[in-house]
Design a protein around this motif. Sequence first.
Motif, mmCIF file in Angstrom:
data_model
loop_
_atom_site.group_PDB
_atom_site.id
_atom_site.type_symbol
_atom_site.label_atom_id
_atom_site.label_comp_id
_atom_site.label_asym_id
_atom_site.label_seq_id
_atom_site.Cartn_x
_atom_site.Cartn_y
_atom_site.Cartn_z
ATOM 1 N N UNK A 1 -118.980 -106.928 78.246
ATOM 2 C CA UNK A 1 -118.393 -106.730 76.919
ATOM 3 C C UNK A 1 -117.589 -105.433 76.872
ATOM 4 N N UNK A 2 -118.103 -104.389 77.510
ATOM 5 C CA UNK A 2 -117.365 -103.121 77.565
ATOM 6 C C UNK A 2 -116.061 -103.301 78.332
ATOM 7 N N UNK A 3 -116.102 -104.058 79.416
ATOM 8 C CA UNK A 3 -114.893 -104.314 80.197
ATOM 9 C C UNK A 3 -113.847 -105.041 79.354
ATOM 10 N N UNK A 4 -114.277 -106.045 78.608
ATOM 11 C CA UNK A 4 -113.334 -106.790 77.763
ATOM 12 C C UNK A 4 -112.721 -105.881 76.699
ATOM 13 N N UNK A 5 -113.518 -104.986 76.153
ATOM 14 C CA UNK A 5 -112.995 -104.048 75.160
ATOM 15 C C UNK A 5 -111.930 -103.136 75.757
ATOM 16 N N UNK A 6 -112.196 -102.636 76.951
ATOM 17 C CA UNK A 6 -111.229 -101.762 77.611
ATOM 18 C C UNK A 6 -109.928 -102.505 77.896
ATOM 19 N N UNK A 7 -110.039 -103.752 78.306
ATOM 20 C CA UNK A 7 -108.838 -104.549 78.549
ATOM 21 C C UNK A 7 -108.061 -104.752 77.243
ATOM 22 N N UNK A 8 -108.789 -105.042 76.162
ATOM 23 C CA UNK A 8 -108.153 -105.274 74.871
ATOM 24 C C UNK A 8 -107.469 -104.018 74.345
ATOM 25 N N UNK A 9 -107.952 -102.856 74.756
ATOM 26 C CA UNK A 9 -107.361 -101.589 74.326
ATOM 27 C C UNK A 9 -106.155 -101.191 75.180
ATOM 28 N N UNK A 10 -105.793 -102.046 76.137
ATOM 29 C CA UNK A 10 -104.598 -101.801 76.948
ATOM 30 C C UNK A 10 -104.764 -100.746 78.014
ATOM 31 N N UNK A 11 -105.996 -100.547 78.522
ATOM 32 C CA UNK A 11 -106.253 -99.499 79.509
ATOM 33 C C UNK A 11 -106.235 -99.994 80.945
ATOM 34 N N UNK A 12 -105.924 -101.258 81.141
ATOM 35 C CA UNK A 12 -106.000 -101.845 82.483
ATOM 36 C C UNK A 12 -105.215 -101.057 83.522
ATOM 37 N N UNK A 13 -104.005 -100.639 83.200
ATOM 38 C CA UNK A 13 -103.169 -99.940 84.177
ATOM 39 C C UNK A 13 -103.667 -98.536 84.493
ATOM 40 N N UNK A 14 -104.515 -97.974 83.631
ATOM 41 C CA UNK A 14 -105.058 -96.641 83.877
ATOM 42 C C UNK A 14 -106.375 -96.684 84.650
ATOM 43 N N UNK A 15 -106.915 -97.881 84.850
ATOM 44 C CA UNK A 15 -108.238 -98.032 85.446
ATOM 45 C C UNK A 15 -108.147 -98.502 86.890
ATOM 46 N N UNK A 16 -109.143 -98.133 87.678
ATOM 47 C CA UNK A 16 -109.254 -98.611 89.054
ATOM 48 C C UNK A 16 -110.053 -99.916 89.040
ATOM 49 N N UNK A 17 -109.319 -101.022 88.959
ATOM 50 C CA UNK A 17 -109.916 -102.357 88.921
ATOM 51 C C UNK A 17 -109.299 -103.180 90.041
#
Length: 325
Positions: free
Chosen positions: A279-295
């Motif tokens: 759920x935390x991961x989905x929230x981070x994605x929804x907040x547009x942080x994907x490009x700032x994260x090491x995924x």
Amino acid sequence: MQARDVFTADEIKRLSQRSDLVGAALVLHAWALIAGSMALVVWLPNPLTFILAVMVIGGRQLGLAILMHDAAHGLLFRTRRLNEFAGQWLCAFPVGTDLLLYRPYHLKHHRHTQQADDPDLVLSAPFPISRASLKRKVWRDITGRTGFTRRKQQIMATWGPMGAEPGLSWRERWARLQQGGLVGFAIVNAVLWAAMTVAGLWWLYPALWLLPLLTWYQLISRIRNIAEHAVVPDNDDRLRNTRTTLAGVWTRLLLAPYWVNYHLEHHLLLSLPCWKLPAAHRLLMAKGLRDQMEVRDSYAKVLRMATSAVGEGGGGSGGAKPAHI
């Protein structure tokens, strides 16, 4: 970057809710998969079911270690006594770890992630390495050499080498064994073997408990360690010094149980029980942080990065100088 910079107070409160019911279900799930895998081999004995059982049981043994990790953070159960008892006797001791020893070590890792004082830095700093080096490590893991070596080191670290410290009494040496978790490991494993023996299936203990513990568990523990912090882009950025690795159904079953693959989310918000990590991961994605994260999309991609001369994106091991392995 702090959790409050990303999540609202209401989101943190909701994500941080613990549950005795869910904690009990997770522990029961791990042991049920172990028992079910053994039952499958008894019911349908053949090489395929045996190999599958070794992998599933080894995966759940890692799962028990992961649930112990949650207990170390006080997250497995809402009730403290239940958290400590289950984390120690049902999760840690069965696989040869000790909740009370692990907790201060692990919390230090969180305080100094990928910094000079990080006790886990030794696990990530040597990467990237060569493919040949990784193949040698995998062979040692899958043949049981790593497992035997680690158990021997654990015994030597607590009991002490023969002839060393001659002034220690047997009572003092026994106290050391208790502090190192070896007594708890011996008690729980004796109970497991006794239960299987009473059921007329004594051979299940060496074949489908010890063997996975000494082989598959060692291999996937290594892969998990590599995925979490090796060849990360930036040791000083909390969104990039820890990695989340996406995992499908089979990967979660055999290699990454109980959402351990969402490691970045765990480091960002330590109050997250493991079952709240998606759920935390989905929230981070929804907040547009994907490009700032090491995924990363898979463990296979992470391993390719970890066995390259230079980590993808030029990050290497966050600037750490690779060791010769």
